[in-house]
Design a protein around this motif. Structure first.
Motif, mmCIF file in Angstrom:
data_model
loop_
_atom_site.group_PDB
_atom_site.id
_atom_site.type_symbol
_atom_site.label_atom_id
_atom_site.label_comp_id
_atom_site.label_asym_id
_atom_site.label_seq_id
_atom_site.Cartn_x
_atom_site.Cartn_y
_atom_site.Cartn_z
ATOM 1 N N GLN A 186 0.818 -1.196 0.000
ATOM 2 C CA GLN A 186 0.000 0.000 0.000
ATOM 3 C C GLN A 186 0.858 1.254 0.000
ATOM 4 N N PRO A 201 -0.450 8.285 -4.385
ATOM 5 C CA PRO A 201 -1.764 8.887 -4.641
ATOM 6 C C PRO A 201 -1.682 10.200 -5.418
ATOM 7 N N THR A 207 -1.163 9.381 -9.122
ATOM 8 C CA THR A 207 -2.368 8.770 -9.646
ATOM 9 C C THR A 207 -3.501 9.778 -9.689
ATOM 10 N N GLY A 208 -3.491 10.722 -8.744
ATOM 11 C CA GLY A 208 -4.503 11.770 -8.740
ATOM 12 C C GLY A 208 -4.471 12.588 -10.028
ATOM 13 N N THR A 265 -5.984 10.593 -12.653
ATOM 14 C CA THR A 265 -7.429 10.570 -12.435
ATOM 15 C C THR A 265 -8.066 11.807 -13.034
ATOM 16 N N PHE A 298 -10.419 4.953 -6.972
ATOM 17 C CA PHE A 298 -9.354 5.857 -6.509
ATOM 18 C C PHE A 298 -9.569 6.233 -5.045
ATOM 19 N N TYR A 315 -6.698 4.466 -3.035
ATOM 20 C CA TYR A 315 -5.570 5.366 -2.843
ATOM 21 C C TYR A 315 -5.778 6.354 -1.716
ATOM 22 N N LEU A 316 -7.019 6.774 -1.519
ATOM 23 C CA LEU A 316 -7.246 7.843 -0.550
ATOM 24 C C LEU A 316 -7.661 7.327 0.812
#
Lengths: 727, 313
Positions: free
Chosen positions: A590, A595, A598-599, A602, A720, A724-725
């Motif tokens: 993890q 993030p 990836t954000g 996104t 997501f 991720y969050l």
């Protein structure tokens, strides 16, 4: 279509057909073929069990055979035979020319044939699956099931599942968009209505199976961790997932049978169906409830008292709408003038057999009784009473009823009566005693048993019954072939029935109807023959103008999206279940995610939804919109690129699909999402091609694909946030 | 396969509080469902006789479409019946299988492919496939699995619970009658699922205590016998445990008091000299696919091992 139907080549006409009637017949013949195979497997089982300590079959062989018997009968016989009849008769019953998607329909059939052959190929590839038809983990782990049988089971079910969901979507769209004038939803013949509701069950339940078996395949082939406790996974989660599909599945096999009975009993009793609204409404209740009772297959797994109580309650509740139907069918016969042709004989016998199966089912809902009799021959008796005595008897009834329409000839009534009595006597002889066997302690799925008092005798009675059923099958097949050649010509309406399929020739012409009768009620041909007492004098079915026909492309996309939503929900649930099981390897995996980066990707994906919206808006205003469409594709491709970069980073950090529970569910969830993005890009590209070349249907197709694209983006936002969050 | 000496599973036997409770419930539920079936069956048969078309009949009968009141009646009445069943269900559940609580178990039974290991944690006793419990006492059994899903089912004594690896479960048994009861595995677990039986002997407390005392004792055979030597040199000890020797394997049944058992291979055949020799000679001939390897022993070695095993009382 004309060139095809007039082609002199028999083979070409049948293999290249898009006609729902021919496709329906293909389904019926193919399921008969697999019925023969499944039946031979049943005979082998019964012969092996005729005496204790029998050596006809080794345990390895027996375990493959009972697994294949269950899998074959459920997925290659019962489901396809019901789909075959639906294919043939739903369009006819609603006065349509064909299904909404004839090519998709043909593909569904060929996927069925291919899936069935793929499953049986396993016999030649090291062994058929031998873990039972519901493949409980961890028996399905490669360490316990080392042959490739389970992999063939998974792959063939995936193939079959795609075909089934396609048919489900096809039926729903057909019924909602292609009904003839005057054929409102309230006037649908009950077989059409039941299969329409059933199609929703198929579309929403099969994806759960698909998600489960995909995870099983990843476990087996990529050493992942979903279901195998030795690697931290959960065998119970497999059961939850499987039965979430498995319980609606048994209703998928029952509802069309109820529809058949609802057609046959009125015609042969010479009365309309009693309580149409209640039969139709109770069907919806069953469909909804069927998603809430799955854990009654798990009462003995130690889920806790409160959990068991909730599911016992639901399982008892679902008996009510089923019981309502039985009473309505009997009320239909009441006061009638009943003709006992073979079709009606089977429908009448259905009432008795299905009630036995249904009542033994209610007994299982009483949890302490379930604890004694589940996994014994009592449950084997129950399932065969509902599936054979129920569904298959209804199918036999439908066969004698509709064979004249499909072939233009009558099946022999004399042979039919032989078939009927051999079946009824043989069936009850085989399965009634199995209730007793279960109650005196015989477990299921055993290749042999100890010589306890009474066990051998009861097993022998059961085996004798199986031989009678074998004989009845021979009679049936003989009747089929003989009648195809020498059966009495049937004419348009040999039973003086009332629904639209009887308002055309036997068999119908390629376009189905030369002219439709006026449709002002549920029985158009009754109204035509009885202008002095039409149904509308006694029962209100609303106006002919209600029930608008919906628009095809968005409806189709919405149904497909519904199916895929369930698939993703299943994967997301698996992810959530497993991230709560902490393990250090998971925490490392993890923390390897980024993030922030990836954000950004996104945001790019969300932007692509915006550009797609701009493209559609532009087209509506007359502009070409192709620029925005191209931008959408580029943005989508960049997103995939970002995903690839992330994967490479993780792999370099030695975080692979089999590193930990977290990694397993992470890669599965995001991987399938990426696959959906990729498919979306392909679909958008095809739309672009259609628009550039100004081919017809480009705009409509884009309307559907854009819904799909927005859906994929929304799924990503959810993924997501959760993946991720959340931490 | 002969089964001399067993109480055979009998329909509606009630040799424990739990079995009796289920059987009472079963009788009531069967009576209810049976009555419903009779009503429906008689209704159907009545219709077939009374409303059969007369030969040559062409006139259509009076057409009826439905009746709201009837629909309510045959919806409400089944609801009431089901409410009664529901209440009986909840009561039955709490009586047959109450929650486990936090107490220590009397027994831990672990399912293996294709045998059962039984441990009495309080007494430090480990055995396999056959065991005793005292009559009149409420016994808590923890259930686990070492490999795949199994299910512990002695139908005469109590209903089953599945044994799922990684997901322990439990059972309560309070026997009311002494006797010998067979159990079977009730969840398909692979090749020899059919031959995975166990035996429970329900005995008075005194006899149980005596048996426990016996089981606690380590094996005291002669350690210089040829059989004992073979047992270690052939790697039998890697899988099988014999308390009091260096054999400490846990992947196969404990053999410490092997000679006191009535049956071999998890209830498959009687425990006689001849059968022990058959088993050693060719396990696959008795239980094909079992995990016991075939060491291709010579007849001499077979006799020696059988002699040794027969001393393990």
């Amino acid at each position: 279509m004309d060139a095809l139907t007039q082609s002199p080549s028999f083979l070409y006409r049948w293999t290249a057909t898009l006609d729902h009637k021919k496709i329906g017949i293909l389904y019926l013949w193919t399921s008969l073929f697999f019925f023969g195979i499944g039946g031979m497997e049943a005979m082998l089982i019964r012969i092996q069990l005729a005496v204790p300590g029998n050596t006809l079959l080794s345990p390895e062989a027996y375990n493959q055979i009972f697994t294949m018997h269950g899998t074959t009968m459920i997925f290659l016989v019962v489901m396809p035979v019901l789909i075959g009849f639906a294919n043939y008769f739903v369009p006819l019953m609603i006065g349509a020319r064909d299904m909404a998607f004839p090519r998709l329909n043909a593909m569904s059939y060929w996927l069925f044939l291919f899936g069935g052959l793929l499953l049986h190929f396993s016999f030649f590839a090291g062994g058929a699956p031998a873990a039972g038809w519901f493949s409980y983990a961890p028996l399905t782990d490669t360490s316990f099931s080392s042959s490739q049988g389970v992999d063939y089971w998974v792959l063939s079910l995936l193939v079959l599942g795609i075909g089934s969901v396609s048919t489900g979507i096809n039926i729903i769209v057909t019924v909602l968009t292609l009904r003839a004038e005057g054929m409102t939803m309230r006037r649908l013949p009950l077989f059409a209505w039941m299969f329409f509701i059933n199609a929703f069950l198929i579309v929403l339940a099969m994806p759960v199976l698909n998600a489960s078996i995909v995870m099983l395949l990843i476990d087996r082939q990529l050493d992942a961790h979903f279901f195998f406790p030795s690697k931290g996974g959960s065998a119970v989660v497999w059961q939850h997932f499987f039965w979430m599909f498995g319980h609606p599945e048994v209703y998928i096999m029952a509802l069309p049978a109820f529809g058949m009975i609802s057609e046959i009993i009125p015609v042969f009793s010479r009365k309309p169906i009693f309580g149409y609204t209640f039969i139709a409404g109770s069907t919806v209740a069953i469909a909804l409830l069927s998603f809430g009772v799955w854990a009654h297959h798990m009462f003995a797994t130690g889920l806790g008292t409160s959990f068991n109580v909730v599911f016992a309650f639901g399982s008892m509740l679902i008996a009510i709408p089923t019981g309502i139907k039985i009473f309505n069918w009997i009320a239909t016969m009441w006061g009638g003038s009943i003709r006992f042709c073979t079709s009606m004989c089977f429908a009448t016998a259905f009432l008795v057999e299905f009630v036995i199966g249904g009542l033994s089912g209610v007994m299982f809902a009483v949890v302490p009784i379930d604890w004694q009799v589940t996994d014994s021959y009592f449950v084997v008796a129950h399932i065969h009473y509902v599936l054979f005595g129920g569904t298959l008897f209804a199918v036999f009834g439908a066969l004698y009823y509709w064979f004249p329409k499909m072939s233009g000839r009558m099946l022999s009534e004399k042979l039919g009566k032989w078939h009927f009595w051999l079946t009824v006597i043989g069936f009850n002889m085989t399965f009634l005693v199995q209730h007793v066997l279960g109650l005196i302690g015989m477990p299921r799925r055993v290749y042999t048993y100890a010589d306890n008092p009474g066990w051998a005798l009861l097993n022998q009675i059961s085996t004798l019954g199986a031989f009678l059923m074998f004989a009845s099958a021979i009679v049936l097949i003989w009747n089929l072939f003989r009648s195809l050649k020498y059966g009495k010509p049937a004419g348009d309406n040999p039973w003086q029935a009332w629904t639209l399929e009887w308002a055309t020739s036997s068999p119908p012409p390629p376009e189905n109807f030369l002219r439709l009768p006026p449709i002002n009620g549920r029985r158009p041909l009754w109204d035509l023959a009885n202008p002095d007492r039409p149904d509308s004098n006694f029962i209100n079915t609303g106006t002919s103008e209600e029930s608008p026909r919906l628009a095809k492309p968005r409806l189709t996309a919405a149904l497909f999206i519904a199916s895929e939503t369930i698939f993703f929900i299943a994967l997301i649930v698996a992810f959530l279940v497993f991230t709560f099981k902490k393990d250090t390897a998971g925490e490392f995996a993890q923390s390897s995610l980024d993030p922030m980066r990836t954000g950004i990707f996104t945001a790019i994906l969300v932007l692509s939804s915006f550009t797609l919206w701009l493209a559609e808006r532009g087209m509506k205003r007359g502009a070409s919109g192709k620029g925005w469409l191209a931008a959408t594709i580029v943005l989508g491709a960049i997103f995939l690129g970002g995903q690839a970069v992330e994967y490479i980073g993780l792999l370099n950090n030695e975080v692979t699909i089999n590193s930990s529970l977290f990694a397993t569910s992470f890669f599965t969830l995001t991987g399938f999402h990426a696959f959906h993005v990729f498919l979306g890009l392909v679909a958008l590209g095809v739309c672009g091609f259609l628009l550039i070349r100004k081919k017809p249907g480009g705009h409509a197709a884009l309307g559907g694909v854009s819904l799909y694209w927005h859906f994929v983006d929304i799924v990503w936002l959810v993924v997501f946030a959760i993946v991720y969050l959340k931490p | 396969m002969d089964c001399a000496g067993y109480n055979q599973p009998m329909l509606l036997a009630s040799n424990s509080i739990q079995a009796a409770e289920v059987n009472t419930l079963f009788i009531w539920v069967t009576a209810t469902c049976g009555s419903i079936f009779l009503i429906i069956g008689i209704g159907v048969i009545f219709c077939t006789r009374r409303f059969a078309a007369k030969p040559g009949e062409t006139e259509e009968p009076h057409q009826t479409y439905g009746d709201r009141r009837l629909e309510w009646i045959w919806t409400i009445i089944p609801c009431l019946i089901l409410i009664a069943l529901g209440i009986a269900t909840v009561r039955g559940m709490t009586r047959v299988l109450p929650e486990r609580g936090t107490g220590k178990p009397d027994l831990i039974v672990t399912g293996h492919q294709w045998w059962w290991s039984i441990e009495y944690p309080e007494h430090g006793v480990i055995t396999a496939n056959e065991f005793l419990i005292p009559v009149g006492k409420k016994t808590l059994i923890d259930l686990e699995s070492a490999d795949v899903i199994h299910s512990f089912w002695p139908p005469d004594l109590c209903p089953k619970q599945d044994m799922i690896p990684g997901h322990p479960s439990h059972l309560w048994i309070e026997p009311t009658k002494t006797g010998t009861y067979i159990g079977v595995c009730a969840e398909f677990c692979g090749t020899q699922h059919a031959n995975m039986r166990f035996e429970i002997r329900v005995v008075p407390q005194a006899e149980f205590d005596q048996w426990i005392a016996e089981q606690k004792k380590p094996a005291s055979p002669s350690t210089t016998s040829k059989g004992a030597e073979l047992f270690n040199s052939l790697a039998c000890a890697d899988c099988h445990r014999i308390n009091g020797t260096s054999a400490a394997g846990v992947t196969a049944p404990d053999l410490t008091h092997f000679a006191s058992r009535s049956r071999l291979a998890s209830g498959t055949i009687p425990n006689t000299r001849e059968n022990i020799e058959r088993w050693l000679r060719d396990p696959d001939s008795i239980k094909p696919g079992s995990h016991m390897p075939d060491y291709k022993l010579s007849e001499e070695d077979i006799t020696a091992l059988t002699d040794y095993l027969s001393t393990l009382k």
